[in-house]
Design an enzyme around this catalytic site. Structure first.
Site, mmCIF file in Angstrom:
data_model
loop_
_atom_site.group_PDB
_atom_site.id
_atom_site.type_symbol
_atom_site.label_atom_id
_atom_site.label_comp_id
_atom_site.label_asym_id
_atom_site.label_seq_id
_atom_site.Cartn_x
_atom_site.Cartn_y
_atom_site.Cartn_z
ATOM 1 N N THR A 276 20.354 15.288 5.645
ATOM 2 C CA THR A 276 20.363 16.171 4.483
ATOM 3 C C THR A 276 19.031 16.089 3.751
ATOM 4 O O THR A 276 18.289 15.114 3.874
ATOM 5 C CB THR A 276 21.454 15.762 3.471
ATOM 6 O OG1 THR A 276 21.150 14.446 2.974
ATOM 7 C CG2 THR A 276 22.830 15.796 4.075
ATOM 8 N N ASP A 277 18.764 17.120 2.953
ATOM 9 C CA ASP A 277 17.752 16.975 1.919
ATOM 10 C C ASP A 277 18.343 16.031 0.877
ATOM 11 O O ASP A 277 19.558 15.791 0.842
ATOM 12 C CB ASP A 277 17.404 18.335 1.320
ATOM 13 C CG ASP A 277 16.018 18.353 0.693
ATOM 14 O OD1 ASP A 277 15.498 17.270 0.367
ATOM 15 O OD2 ASP A 277 15.457 19.453 0.518
ATOM 16 N N TRP A 278 17.513 15.514 -0.008
ATOM 17 C CA TRP A 278 17.941 14.437 -0.907
ATOM 18 C C TRP A 278 19.036 14.913 -1.870
ATOM 19 O O TRP A 278 18.835 15.829 -2.648
ATOM 20 C CB TRP A 278 16.736 13.895 -1.647
ATOM 21 C CG TRP A 278 16.116 12.715 -0.951
ATOM 22 C CD1 TRP A 278 15.750 11.537 -1.530
ATOM 23 C CD2 TRP A 278 15.826 12.556 0.444
ATOM 24 N NE1 TRP A 278 15.248 10.660 -0.574
ATOM 25 C CE2 TRP A 278 15.297 11.266 0.646
ATOM 26 C CE3 TRP A 278 15.992 13.377 1.565
ATOM 27 C CZ2 TRP A 278 14.911 10.781 1.892
ATOM 28 C CZ3 TRP A 278 15.612 12.893 2.811
ATOM 29 C CH2 TRP A 278 15.078 11.618 2.967
ATOM 30 N N GLY A 280 21.629 16.489 -0.979
ATOM 31 C CA GLY A 280 22.081 17.815 -0.570
ATOM 32 C C GLY A 280 23.555 17.850 -0.207
ATOM 33 O O GLY A 280 24.121 16.873 0.293
#
Length: 796
Positions: A276-278, A280
């Site tokens: 994931t993005d941070w 996310g």
């Protein structure tokens, strides 16, 4: 007796545990499946969740910390020593390693990294060999600093010029985006470290990025927004892919089985892992089920929810096992697993030379009236504009880099032996010093939440300008723009020049032209701006983009003629913002009554944006609907000219593939490079299609005066195909195809055609990512949607 019994039990437990640990399978010696089988449920749930994220001033990190190994890195994974599983380090970012430059307040040793030219500039090189060269140097720094995976490159489509992170992205075109990404990935990963291409997918704005629902057709996704990722995956094989924050047709990207498993893994056969993005996404269980293997930066709550889901049968442990296997397969490749003794001493001097070379290669000469450039008899220069003295090397946010220095245009001119007017320089440097004192440097997170506004352009009085016009040889005006993560740009004073900038250009050009002297405008920008209102006043315009730490030297390499400009636009410059096909629906609409509080206490407002322009992004729109841009896709000047000749097709009828050859000759007086762009016009009898699409490109070698190079391309059936939603297939329609060889998307030099006798079904894919509502999508062959009328009304 009781004490003796207790001691015996303790000793038995201790030695039993030791024996079990000694007998446990070890990563690299046992199979990955055996390693996963030996893991406890808790260990599995921790492996798929990162070690946490330390906020400055917020006490302990969410779970663990990265400080012990690489301070300032973005995150780490969970180590399981008993199974030989190390923790790996991931770090930002796309334009250079972003870690802390000093450690524990010890300034005797520094940990700086090279700030590379931004992606938009690298794409403007149209030179995959150059981009790979940057990647090799970039990857060496990743390796030397003990990082296992760099969080980049980023390749989202530049859908709209106001996109805050456009500087991180390559192009409006998926072929350019995917090809540049693959080159960068191959370069970085040649060092034995990994990449994480991002943000997958349709992450084309920063406004409401954590909550926006992107409503987009399957065809637009397949042909525009996913195609670059497909190219990068198949040609670059990145170790990891980072999912995006946004929803796509109602589902968070990181929770979308269609996006991550059906398309990425089933259709494209991707073998790496997805993170994931941070912070996310919302639901860790659904993320596991979607195939989003690693949740970053990781929280205790995520691990516990995964454990609870397995225990309560809402998450099949086999799914979790697969997530773990994919992560372990990559850990096996990592420097951490191989116990590489990193040295923290990259060759920054050597890398700076590569950065400078790449920067000059991607700068675009937009205008050069009467060959005012390169400089011939110029010695004394009046440099106007604050960014001439304070280079914008790259964008903000995770795309920023802690660098040892940056070379301004003023410094670059001085380094090359030119004299920069001292009075003007003093005025600007004093102004910038005062502004910086009034706006002290903030921490990364403070800046992210409350960014410092850029200094307004300094107003130079007319008397000073007139005096300098009389006693300097030429004037340069530097215009700068910056943007970054978390916010999109604005139309007023950003896409359009401010009143102060317009006045500066008018006053300087009037004064210098009255003295029969020339004025050059240098654009130190990360994204597209309006140029039509002022470009006629300038004698030359150099688009320098955000060129990395050696930017000032690279700019002067072009201005002086040391390097013949060969950059070409990988994104269109429109005449006005209203001409942009997505202008009327960017960045979408918000639902403030449904707002919640998200990470770090930031307000999150649900939103949605509909991609009504469909496949007509960038030049596909301007060319098809005959909308004249200020500077078209592929455009750029050189100090000379090149001729295209001898266009030949291997056959007049297509069968499996067709070869295109042509010659390029340098007719100029200086050695130089040309970019050859191959566009294809396809029959549009069955479905709507753009007037032409880029299908291949190449940059010549450095050609001497009069030298000719033969360029060869091969077009396959896939290059002819369009995506048919109703058939879930890529199909090349029967009919006549026109090959167009050009120096830009509108500067077509040569044409030839071939016939495809029968339709070819190139590839059948799985049905995925279907919109839940009908989209009033723009069509070239019909105005039934009313989109054109709405767009025209919007621009009135």
């Amino acid at each position: 007796m009781k004490k003796l019994l207790s001691l015996t039990i303790i000793l038995i437990s201790f030695f039993s545990g030791k024996l079990i640990a000694q007998n446990a399978p070890q990563l690299g010696k046992a199979s990955v499946k055996d390693i996963v089988a030996a893991m406890t449920l808790e260990e599995k749930a921790k492996l798929v969740v990162g070690n946490g994220f330390a906020m400055p001033g917020a006490g302990e990190p969410t779970i663990g910390q990265t400080k012990d190994k690489v301070p300032g890195a973005a995150g780490t994974t969970y180590a399981i020593p008993r199974l030989g599983i190390p923790s790996i380090v991931v770090s930002d970012g796309p334009a250079g390693v972003r870690i802390d430059s000093t450690r524990d307040n010890d300034h005797s040793k520094t940990y700086y990294a090279t700030a590379w030219p931004v992606a938009t500039l690298l794409a403007s090189t149209w030179d995959t060999a150059m981009v790979k060269k940057v990647g090799v140097a970039f990857g060496s720094e990743v390796h030397d600093y003990g990082i296992d995976i760099i969080l980049g490159p980023a390749l989202n489509i530049q859908r709209n010029p106001l996109g805050g992170r456009n500087f991180e992205y390559y192009s409006e075109d998926p072929l350019v985006s995917g090809s540049m990404t693959a080159a960068m990935v191959n370069g970085i990963q040649s060092n034995g470290v990994g990449t994480s291409i991002k943000h997958y997918a349709a992450n084309n704005q920063e406004t409401d990025r954590n909550t926006v629902n992107t409503i987009v057709s399957e065809r637009a996704l397949r042909e525009i927004y996913l195609k670059g990722f497909e190219i990068a995956v198949k040609k670059g094989n990145p170790w990891t892919v980072m999912s995006s924050y946004n929803l796509i047709n109602g589902t968070y990207a990181s929770q979308s089985h269609d996006l991550i498993t059906t398309v990425l893994r089933d259709d494209w056969s991707y073998k790496g892992f997805v993170m994931t993005d941070w912070f996310g996404g919302k639901n860790p269980v659904e993320q596991m089920q979607a195939g989003n293997d690693l949740l970053m930066p990781g929280t205790k709550q995520q691990s516990q929810r995964i454990i609870d889901a397995v225990n309560h049968d809402s998450l099949d442990v086999k799914t979790l096992d697969k997530n773990c296997e994919l992560i372990l397969n990559i850990i096996l490749k990592s420097p951490a697993f191989k116990q590489y003794k990193f040295n923290n001493t990259p060759d920054l001097k050597k890398d700076a030379e590569v950065s400078r070379e790449a920067a000059a290669d991607g700068m675009v000469l937009l205008k050069n009236t009467d060959n005012v450039l390169p400089f011939t008899s110029v010695k004394n220069i009046a440099l106007f504009g604050i960014n001439g003295y304070d280079l914008i090397a790259g964008g903000t946010g995770s795309g920023d880099v802690n660098k040892a220095y940056k070379v301004s245009l003023s410094q670059g001119l001085s380094n090359a032996g030119y004299t920069v007017d001292a009075d003007i320089k003093t005025n600007y440097t004093n102004y910038l010093s005062d502004y910086n004192k009034a706006h002290p440097k903030k921490s990364f997170f403070e800046e992210f939440r409350n960014p410092t506004p850029p200094a307004p352009e300094f107003v130079i009085d007319d008397n000073t300008i007139n005096a300098k016009a009389a006693n300097t040889d030429v004037a340069i005006i530097s215009i700068g723009r910056n943007a970054g993560e978390g916010r999109d740009r604005k139309e007023d004073g950003d896409f359009n020049l401010s009143n102060e900038e317009q006045t500066l250009i008018t006053n300087v050009t009037n004064a210098y032209h009255a003295q029969h002297k020339k004025v050059i405008v240098v654009l130190n920008i990360g994204g597209v701006i309006e140029t039509t209102s002022w470009r006629d006043k300038a004698d030359a315009i150099l688009l320098a983009w955000q060129p990395g730490l050696e930017g000032g030297n690279a700019m002067v390499d072009i201005l002086s003629g040391k390097v013949n400009p060969s950059g070409r636009l990988a994104t269109t410059f429109p005449v006005k913002y209203e001409d942009v096909p997505s202008a009327k629906n960017f960045p979408g609409k918000e639902f403030p009554d449904q707002a919640t509080t998200g990470s770090f206490g930031m307000k999150q407002i649900p939103a949605e944006v509909t991609y009504e322009e469909g496949i007509y992004v960038g030049y596909r729109y301007y060319n098809t609907f005959n909308v004249q841009p200020a500077y078209e896709f592929g455009y750029g000047l050189s100090y000379g000219n090149f001729t295209f000749g001898n266009l030949k097709l291997s056959s007049s009828t297509f069968y499996k593939s067709i070869t295109v050859t042509l010659t390029i000759t340098n007719q100029g007086k200086m050695p130089g490079k040309e970019v050859v762009q191959i566009y294809l016009s396809a029959p549009a009898t069955n479905i709507d299609k753009p007037a032409e699409e880029l299908k291949a490109f190449a940059k010549t070698k450095l050609l001497k005066q009069g030298e000719t190079q033969t360029i060869k391309f091969t077009l396959t059936a896939a290059d002819l195909a369009s995506f048919y939603t109703d058939k879930e297939a890529w199909i090349a329609d029967a009919g006549r195809y026109t090959v167009k060889a050009g120096a830009s998307s509108t500067d077509i030099r040569l044409k030839s055609s071939f016939n495809l006798p029968n339709e070819i079904v190139v590839e059948k894919v799985n049905k995925a990512l279907t919109p839940k509502a009908q989209i009033n999508e723009l069509k070239a062959n019909s105005k039934e949607s009313g989109y054109i009328e709405e767009l025209n009304n919007f621009g009135m």
